[in-house]
Design an enzyme around this catalytic site. Structure first.
Site, PDB file in Angstrom:
ATOM      1  N   ASP A  98       4.581   0.790   8.182  1.00  0.00           N
ATOM      2  CA  ASP A  98       4.891   0.806   6.807  1.00  0.00           C
ATOM      3  C   ASP A  98       5.114   2.488   6.350  1.00  0.00           C
ATOM      4  OD1 ASP A  98       5.564   0.142   4.430  1.00  0.00           O
ATOM      5  OD2 ASP A  98       3.339  -0.423   3.852  1.00  0.00           O
ATOM      6  N   SER A 140       1.589   1.827  -4.167  1.00  0.00           N
ATOM      7  CA  SER A 140       2.221   1.876  -2.899  1.00  0.00           C
ATOM      8  C   SER A 140       2.971   2.967  -2.687  1.00  0.00           C
ATOM      9  CB  SER A 140       3.255   0.387  -2.667  1.00  0.00           C
ATOM     10  OG  SER A 140       2.378  -0.544  -2.411  1.00  0.00           O
ATOM     11  N   HIS A 185       7.806  -0.751   2.862  1.00  0.00           N
ATOM     12  CA  HIS A 185       7.941  -1.894   1.971  1.00  0.00           C
ATOM     13  C   HIS A 185       8.422  -1.697   0.724  1.00  0.00           C
ATOM     14  CE1 HIS A 185       3.530  -1.197   0.269  1.00  0.00           C
ATOM     15  NE2 HIS A 185       4.304  -1.764  -0.794  1.00  0.00           N
TER      16      HIS A 185
HETATM   17  N1  ARG Z   1       1.349  -3.205  -1.749  1.00  0.00           N
HETATM   18  C1  ARG Z   1       1.050  -2.690  -2.973  1.00  0.00           C
HETATM   19  C2  ARG Z   1       2.278  -1.952  -3.638  1.00  0.00           C
HETATM   20  O1  ARG Z   1       3.230  -2.103  -3.573  1.00  0.00           O
HETATM   21  C3  ARG Z   1      -0.213  -1.754  -2.830  1.00  0.00           C
HETATM   22  C4  ARG Z   1      -1.227  -2.396  -2.232  1.00  0.00           C
HETATM   23  C5  ARG Z   1      -2.573  -1.560  -2.143  1.00  0.00           C
HETATM   24  N2  ARG Z   1      -3.480  -2.376  -2.512  1.00  0.00           N
HETATM   25  C6  ARG Z   1      -4.738  -2.327  -2.194  1.00  0.00           C
HETATM   26  N3  ARG Z   1      -5.644  -3.041  -2.598  1.00  0.00           N
HETATM   27  N4  ARG Z   1      -5.206  -0.916  -1.934  1.00  0.00           N
HETATM   28  O2  ARG Z   1       2.011  -1.279  -4.608  1.00  0.00           O
END
Ligand code: ARG
Length: 840
Positions: free
Chosen positions: A696, A790, A640
């Site tokens: 992902d 992420s 992502h």
């Molecule tokens: N999608 C998020 C990013 O792009 C990471 C999210 C992780 N969130 C969580 N609550 N563990 O950085």
């Protein structure tokens, strides 16, 4: 041979030692009742023919020879060993009270130094002559340094004493120490506090050999640097004894900080080590710390002297070569805070008496607390401690609060001469007696916590006062001993969450049944029968042996196609596959700075603690995603991170730069440990679903390979059959936001979380999990990954000591919310895809 009474006694000659061995076993059975003689067969005849007279003669001769050798032995021992003189060196210091300290005393070649030291030497010689146990063995003594107070004189004295009188000399020397009164006015000196300690003669050699002796005085404003010989270009020499005498101006203290420390690893005995003394000479009771091994740069190796002197020694043996250390020291005015009174409403303290305005109460919050001394009880705190209202606090403690129902509070801090630790920082606060925690819950200790944390099953107060007397909700159950309410899905998850096993009690399978990881019970007999009776492979994957079996989804597959039913056989130092392939790609998951360190003041990672962590940045946004290094050219990341948006084509490799070996974002262009690489190729999973975040994962290829260093290392990729059990503690790291919706961290953050049961987690997340996701975190909230993390690693330290990539940070509902743990891409499920796309 065996006697009828179960007792065997052998009478043996020294010619048959193998028989003696056997004898001792038999003889210990039942006592001496029957003699069994072993004689050489060739001697049998002679023995039979001997007359009683000849026998007597032989016995006499043997006895005579024995007596003679005993006498010779005694004489040899007496002359060769007992009387052998040994060299003994004592170091110590004494205080001269009738001389004021002058700067010239700091310079060993000044006339003033020579004058006073000759007086001290004369006084020492006279003193030794008064004792018959000391005087005759005295060889020489010398003064090495002086320091303020009025004048403290540091000296060493050498003796040559026969071995058998060594203990007498020790005793007499320690007696001298206490006879301070008799020493007064001896010579032209007034002396008090006179101490001497026996010193390692190895170390003592350098007292006469000044080759590796350094005298340094702190300068105002700037730190004075010093390092082990040859650092950093060459290893320090073997068998060296180096010393650094550090000084500061009068009424100052020395702050010593080791910036790099890489010595031979600590061994039980000998080895290379550095000692730091709170003195100007190496006297055992003033030792502050003994250091050996390697410390990561972020480890707080800072020491503060009690006076204006400090002494550092380096001792090395003849083995191995290591870079050494780099240190610096500076001076700070001696604090006068102890015993002071503070009358402001709030402030930062070290140790004092507090008084807040009369109408308020006072409390003290300790943010950092390190008064640790090895082997010392943390309940009685006999040596170094903080005392408040007759309660002593010592050891290493998480932040805590002590409050008083009054406007005054006495905080006493005591530290003895031996051992030092970082100390503590504390803050004192005044509070309204009627409302100590406005808008929050007040713990019994006075600590304030968020109201939502009351009755959530977690001891947030530290004294459990937020968890007592709670009514459990229908999403909770009650632990028996603690009476805490805990989330229901902790029941039967294989982890003893209550501490007394209440939550795991009624989950056992009936006798002769095996519990599968998915909770199912199957008959024990079905274990390792080549049929997956559990449905999740539990009964077929852990058969202890590495015997080749039919290949299933749960068996480990060797490179030659052979399948094993041993759990996690990779890199366990046992070659289980006939082609040894389970032990081939094991050069991963290592942390050169392997020492366990404290988490100081929160969750900053230590430098070099997560050497596979990468920061992926774009020109426009700076740090955007994390990633993990798995080979010199390959990173694993989330898919992502590379989704195009209206503004930027994130799928284009040229917009990305990878920072490896990075710790603090502020130093990403300046730190010499950081390696920067452009990205050559991005392979995001084709089935990545940007709605569900299924699959992902992505592989990135660096433009050119990196060289592994202390700060850059690859993490191990687990095989598809690798099991990371529910409840296992695991680490997530990144520079992402430190609060939901907040800004990213400058220093790499780490958090310890736990793997959560898939089915239960899926319930909390309303069925959004797929089998390619793994849940980790805390249901109580508070600890989690967040935006910006992420793509980064979920690192699992495995039994073989290596670190494996269990997951890739993927998504979550908000960050660190209650009942919303973080979701990670399950790397084991992606094993084949990684192989296809990265070739690893
Ligand atoms: N999608 C998020 C990013 O792009 C990471 C999210 C992780 N969130 C969580 N609550 N563990 O950085």
């Amino acid at each position: 041979m065996r006697s009828g009474k179960d007792s065997i006694v052998c009478h043996c000659y020294c010619r048959c030692p193998h028989v003696i061995l056997g004898c001792s076993v038999g003889a210990s059975l039942n006592g001496f009742e029957e003699m069994v003689e072993f004689l050489p067969a060739s001697d049998t005849k002679k023995v039979e023919k001997m007359s009683p007279k000849t026998k007597l003669l032989i016995a006499g001769l043997v006895l005579g020879a024995l007596l003679l050798s005993l006498t010779v032995g005694l004489l040899v021992w007496h002359f060769a060993y007992r009387n052998v003189p040994v060299q003994k060196v004592y170091t110590g210091y004494l205080r001269v009270t009738n001389y004021p300290f002058i700067n010239a005393y700091e310079n060993p070649s000044s006339a003033e130094f020579a004058d006073l030291s000759s007086k001290v030497v004369e006084m020492l010689q006279k003193t030794y002559q008064t004792s018959p146990a000391i005087g005759p063995h005295f060889v020489q003594c010398n003064v090495t340094a002086f320091s303020e107070g009025s004048v403290i004189s540091y000296y060493w004295s050498e003796f040559s004493v026969p071995t058998y009188l060594e203990a007498n000399l020790d005793a007499a020397m320690s007696d001298l120490k206490v006879q301070t009164v008799t020493l007064r006015q001896r010579g032209a000196l007034y002396v008090d506090s006179f101490v001497a300690y026996s010193t390692d003669p190895q170390m003592a050699r350098t007292f006469r050999d000044n080759k590796c002796m350094f005298f340094l005085h702190a300068t105002d404003g700037a730190a004075t640097k010093f390092s082990s010989p040859g650092f950093p270009n060459a290893p320090y020499p073997p068998n060296s004894r180096c010393q650094w005498a550090l000084r500061a101006d009068a009424s100052h203290m020395i702050v010593l900080h080791f910036k790099t420390f890489k010595l031979e690893s600590c061994k039980a005995s000998k080895g290379d080590y550095v000692n730091v003394y709170d003195s100007l000479t190496a006297v055992e009771p003033r030792i502050m710390i003994k250091l050996c091994g390697t410390y990561p740069p972020s480890y707080n190796l800072t020491f503060i002297s009690s006076q204006n002197v400090m002494f550092v020694t380096l001792v090395s043996d003849d083995r191995e070569k290591h870079p050494g250390f780099k240190a610096e020291f500076s001076q700070i005015p001696r604090t006068t805070l102890c015993g002071g009174t503070i009358r402001d409403a709030n402030g930062v303290i070290s140790s004092v008496f507090f008084q807040v305005p009369e109408d308020k109460f006072v409390k003290v919050r300790f943010q950092m607390f390190y008064l640790y001394e090895p082997g010392v009880s943390i309940t009685s705190c006999p040596n170094d401690y903080v005392e408040i209202n007759n309660v002593r606090y010592c050891g290493e403690r998480a932040p805590f609060v002590v409050s008083n129902n009054s406007s005054k509070m006495m905080v006493k801090f005591r530290s003895d001469q031996a051992y030092v630790d970082t100390g503590f920082t504390a803050q004192y606060l005044s509070y309204e007696p009627k409302n100590p925690c406005p808008g929050q819950f007040t713990c019994k200790s006075g600590r304030c916590i968020d109201k939502g944390r009351k009755c959530d099953g977690w001891n947030d107060c530290g004294d459990s006062s937020d968890e007592v007397g709670c009514v459990c909700s229908d999403k909770q159950f009650r632990c028996k001993t603690s009476q805490y309410c805990k989330p229901r899905f902790f029941l039967c998850d294989g982890v003893n969450d209550c501490g007394d096993g209440t939550d795991e009690q009624d989950c056992k399978c009936p006798d002769a049944f095996l519990k599968c990881r998915n909770g199912k019970c199957v008959p024990e007999a079905q274990k390792c029968d080549n049929t997956d009776n559990c449905g999740d492979g539990t009964d077929e994957s852990d058969c202890g042996s590495a015997k080749p079996t039919d290949c299933t989804a749960y068996t480990y597959k060797c490179q030659n196609g052979q399948c094993l039913n041993k759990l996690n056989p990779e890199c366990d130092s046992v070659a289980d596959c006939t082609d040894g392939s389970d032990e081939t790609f094991c050069d991963c998951g290592k942390r050169p700075y392997s020492r366990k360190t404290r988490i100081v003041g929160g969750v900053n990672a230590d430098i070099g603690e997560w050497p596979w962590q990468v920061s992926l940045q774009t020109k426009k946004d700076g740090h955007t995603c994390g990633a993990s290094l798995v080979s010199p050219t390959i990173l694993l990341c989330a898919a992502h991170c590379f989704q195009d948006t209206s503004g930027i084509r994130y799928s284009d490799p040229s917009v990305w730069t990878a920072y490896l070996g990075l710790h603090d974002q502020a130093t990403r262009t300046t730190s010499k440990d950081v390696v920067i690489r452009k990205i050559k190729r991005i392979a995001a999973h084709k089935q990545f679903n940007d709605f569900t975040y299924d699959n992902d994962i992505s592989v990135l290829e660096l433009e050119s390979p990196v060289t592994y260093t202390d700060f850059i290392q690859p993490i191990c990729i687990p095989e598809s059959t690798h099991v990371f059990p529910v409840g296992k503690s695991i680490w997530v790291t990144g520079w992402g936001a430190v609060t939901e919706g907040g800004v990213g961290a400058a220093v790499l953050q780490k958090a310890e979380i736990r793997i959560i049961n898939q089915t239960e987690c899926n319930k909390l997340l309303d069925g959004q999990l797929t089998s390619r996701m793994i849940c980790a975190g805390y249901v109580s909230g508070g600890i989690d990954a967040c935006q910006g993390d992420s793509g980064g690693p979920l690192s699992s330290v495995e039994a073989n000591g290596k670190v494996y990539l269990a997951g890739v940070v993927s998504w979550g509902e908000g960050c660190a919310r209650r009942n919303k743990p973080g979701i990670y891409t399950k790397v084991t499920e992606m094993r084949d895809w990684i192989k296809q796309n990265a070739g690893l």
